[in-house]
Design an enzyme around this catalytic site. Structure first.
Site, PDB file in Angstrom:
ATOM      1  N   LYS A 147       4.633   1.428  16.207  1.00  0.00           N
ATOM      2  CA  LYS A 147       3.477   2.190  16.705  1.00  0.00           C
ATOM      3  C   LYS A 147       3.566   2.545  18.192  1.00  0.00           C
ATOM      4  O   LYS A 147       2.729   2.132  19.000  1.00  0.00           O
ATOM      5  CB  LYS A 147       2.184   1.439  16.383  1.00  0.00           C
ATOM      6  CG  LYS A 147       2.052   1.190  14.871  1.00  0.00           C
ATOM      7  CD  LYS A 147       0.687   0.722  14.438  1.00  0.00           C
ATOM      8  CE  LYS A 147       0.576   0.640  12.924  1.00  0.00           C
ATOM      9  NZ  LYS A 147       1.030  -0.584  12.289  1.00  0.00           N
ATOM     10  N   ASP A 164       1.697   6.067   2.412  1.00  0.00           N
ATOM     11  CA  ASP A 164       1.050   4.794   2.726  1.00  0.00           C
ATOM     12  C   ASP A 164      -0.443   5.047   2.542  1.00  0.00           C
ATOM     13  O   ASP A 164      -1.057   5.760   3.332  1.00  0.00           O
ATOM     14  CB  ASP A 164       1.378   4.390   4.162  1.00  0.00           C
ATOM     15  CG  ASP A 164       0.564   3.184   4.626  1.00  0.00           C
ATOM     16  OD1 ASP A 164      -0.456   2.853   3.986  1.00  0.00           O
ATOM     17  OD2 ASP A 164       0.940   2.590   5.643  1.00  0.00           O
ATOM     18  N   ASP A 178       0.826  -1.220   0.000  1.00  0.00           N
ATOM     19  CA  ASP A 178       0.000   0.000   0.000  1.00  0.00           C
ATOM     20  C   ASP A 178       0.855   1.263   0.000  1.00  0.00           C
ATOM     21  O   ASP A 178       0.339   2.360   0.189  1.00  0.00           O
ATOM     22  CB  ASP A 178      -0.958   0.007   1.192  1.00  0.00           C
ATOM     23  CG  ASP A 178      -0.241  -0.093   2.529  1.00  0.00           C
ATOM     24  OD1 ASP A 178       0.989  -0.297   2.551  1.00  0.00           O
ATOM     25  OD2 ASP A 178      -0.921   0.039   3.568  1.00  0.00           O
TER      26      ASP A 178
END
Ligand code: GDD
Ligand code: MG
Length: 297
Positions: A159, A218, A108
């Protein structure tokens, strides 16, 4: 050279667009996302794209029955269950019998980063894995990376909470990998390259990174899926089969096949997917429109 392209995720953040097809089969301006990704790899010397498939693999097989996409040979590796990023790369590379240094990318990510920069650094350092980095304002949605001046990765944190991100340089989702890295990717259980493989390579001092500053998106969220198309279209892109009333106004938007825009409608910074319709005098601003949905960003 082979590239494993990860295209097996559920595309959860892009629902409802991804309820009927995988994220990488969504159109981006004039072709499916996968063709942008594989096409750019092909221009840079990749001769075979090993698609790591999980969610709705038949969408790819139906679109590219001759096993060719954007001039590049395709190999289909359909995993039996979601194996997460490392499990998926390992499964696909073993299925395709990848034996040499190879590329792996998140399917992506659309970017113009030169693979040659990554490959040169990778060879010069004798790395097991080399990853491209890009700077972002909010690193908490990404894999955050800290390097020493030599490019050796000192920390990889996937993250982190917003106030704990150790840098604004993030994993751009584009890697050069040695086949030896496959030994760190379990065959029989899901595993994450970001949470397991990379941290373990950091411990061994074998993970390197190259900072890049070119175009990078992204496209995995609605806002980014909109943004990448406005950036690539650079103004408005209107497909020849679209039916636009002369009094409609369109600015910085992507209008795909068989779209109808009625009189007096005003459309700005939006993407209208195939067969969508905009009624007379309606105003649309920063939205993704399909025949069934209207997603405002
Ligand atoms: N085959 C397969 N199997 N593919 C998968 C699986 C799986 O179980 N899970 C995810 N993928 C694919 C997705 O389709 C996507 O192309 C890619 O792996 C990355 O997954 P995302 O869900 O898009 O991850 P992300 O955007 O949250 O984070 C990743 O990308 C960031 C950069 O864009 C991570 O790699 C971050 O570290 C990175 O910063
Ligand atoms: Mg993503």
């Amino acid at each position: 050279m082979d590239a494993v392209v990860l295209v097996g995720g559920f595309g959860t953040r892009l629902r409802p667009l991804t309820l009927t097809r995988p994220k990488q089969m969504l159109p981006v301006v004039d072709r499916p996302m996968i063709e942008h990704v594989v096409g750019r790899l092909g221009q840079q010397g990749v001769t075979r794209a090993v698609l790591s498939l999980g969610y709705r693999p038949d969408a790819f097989e139906a679109a590219y029955p001759q096993h060719r996409c954007a001039g590049v040979e395709l190999f289909y590796a359909v995993e039996p269950e979601p194996l997460d990023t490392a499990g998926a790369i390992g499964f696909a590379a073993r299925m395709a019998d990848v034996k040499d240094t190879f590329i792996a990318v998140n399917g992506d990510v659309i970017s113009d980063f030169p693979l040659a920069d990554l490959l040169d650094a990778h060879r010069e350092k004798g790395a097991s894995a080399t990853i491209a980095l890009t700077p972002v304002d909010d690193p908490s949605r990404y894999g955050v990376v800290v390097c020493d001046p030599d490019g050796r990765v000192q920390a990889f944190v996937e993250k982190p909470p917003a106030d704990e991100a150790p840098s604004r340089w993030i994993n751009a989702g584009m890697y050069v990998l040695e086949p030896s890295v496959l030994d760190l990717m379990p065959e029989s259980r899901p595993s994450s390259i970001e949470r397991e493989t990379f941290p373990s390579l950091v411990q061994k001092g074998l993970l390197y990174a190259v900072a890049q500053d070119g175009f990078w998106i992204d496209a995995g969220t609605p806002a980014a899926y909109l943004e990448v198309q406005l950036a690539l279209a650079g103004g408005s892109h209107i497909h020849s089969t679209a039916n636009i009333a002369p009094s409609a106004r369109i600015a910085n938007s992507v209008i795909m096949e068989h779209v109808t825009v009625a009189a007096g409608a005003r459309i700005a910074e939006s993407v209208l997917l195939p067969y969508s319709t905009v009624k007379a005098n309606v105003e649309i601003n920063r939205a993704i429109i399909t025949p069934e949905h209207h997603i405002t960003i």
